[in-house]
Design an enzyme around this catalytic site. Structure first.
Site, short mmCIF file in Angstrom:
data_model
loop_
_atom_site.label_atom_id
_atom_site.label_comp_id
_atom_site.label_asym_id
_atom_site.label_seq_id
_atom_site.Cartn_x
_atom_site.Cartn_y
_atom_site.Cartn_z
N ASP A 50 0.87 -1.17 0.00
CA ASP A 50 0.00 0.00 0.00
C ASP A 50 0.91 1.23 0.00
O ASP A 50 1.49 1.57 1.03
CB ASP A 50 -0.90 -0.02 1.23
CG ASP A 50 -1.88 1.14 1.25
OD1 ASP A 50 -2.29 1.60 0.17
OD2 ASP A 50 -2.23 1.60 2.36
N GLU A 95 -1.28 -1.25 -4.94
CA GLU A 95 -2.54 -0.56 -5.17
C GLU A 95 -2.31 0.66 -6.04
O GLU A 95 -1.35 1.40 -5.86
CB GLU A 95 -3.18 -0.13 -3.84
CG GLU A 95 -4.57 0.43 -4.01
CD GLU A 95 -5.25 0.69 -2.69
OE1 GLU A 95 -6.28 0.04 -2.42
OE2 GLU A 95 -4.75 1.52 -1.92
N ASP A 110 -2.51 0.88 7.08
CA ASP A 110 -1.73 0.68 5.86
C ASP A 110 -1.31 -0.79 5.72
O ASP A 110 -1.35 -1.34 4.61
CB ASP A 110 -0.48 1.58 5.88
CG ASP A 110 -0.85 3.04 6.03
OD1 ASP A 110 -1.53 3.58 5.15
OD2 ASP A 110 -0.46 3.64 7.06
#
Length: 171
Positions: free
Chosen positions: A11, A71, A143
């Site tokens: 992330d 992502e 996260d």
């Protein structure tokens, strides 16, 4: 039955870069580890990017994943924040690519749909489903939880992603 595939989900973030490592074998998922690489908010941008790079490289060295997933990030608040996040995302893609891993990319809605069944949901729903899917999973930050969700998304989509990459190479 085959061999387990170790996947790292990342992330991206300039302040906090979440990571999560899982193993998948058939339809089963197993939690391996998760955490957050942090950069010093008082340091200059180049130093912060180095901190993220070195921290993520250490994670890859320690956990030896076979594949990576990152992502896709969307930020519209201001151009400067978007650019800085893009640079952190570059680190999130560069480190596993330099380690020889294929790097898949997934939109936030695809990640949520893979984990909670719908493309929209909050962090608490994702974290609750992570515990259902992998009861031993632990995560120190939102996260890190998001990174585990990204890894799960890749585990569910990796065969199609591999076929897409093979087609692109053939062209």
């Amino acid at each position: 039955m085959g061999q387990a595939i170790r996947i790292i989900g990342i992330d991206p973030g300039l302040r906090n870069m979440g990571w999560g490592v899982i193993e998948t074998l058939g339809n089963s998922l197993r939690f391996v580890a998760s955490g957050t690489v942090r950069s010093d908010g008082k340091a200059d941008l180049a130093s912060r990017l180095c901190q993220l790079h070195d921290g993520l490289a250490d994670v890859l060295h320690q956990h030896r994943p076979d594949e990576a997933a990152v992502e896709v990030t969307f930020v519209n608040k201001d151009a400067t924040a978007t650019l800085k996040l893009g640079q952190a995302r570059g680190i999130a893609m560069l480190v596993p690519a330099r380690a020889g891993l294929a790097v898949a990319e997934y939109a936030p809605n695809a990640v949520k749909k893979s984990v909670i069944g719908v493309g929209h949901g909050d962090k608490k729903q994702i974290q609750m489903m992570l515990k259902v899917l992998m009861p031993r999973a632990s995560f120190e930050s939102d996260d890190a939880a998001d990174a585990l969700a990204i890894a799960i998304c890749h585990a569910h989509n990796r065969v199609g992603e591999a076929q897409r990459r093979a087609l692109l190479k053939a062209v």
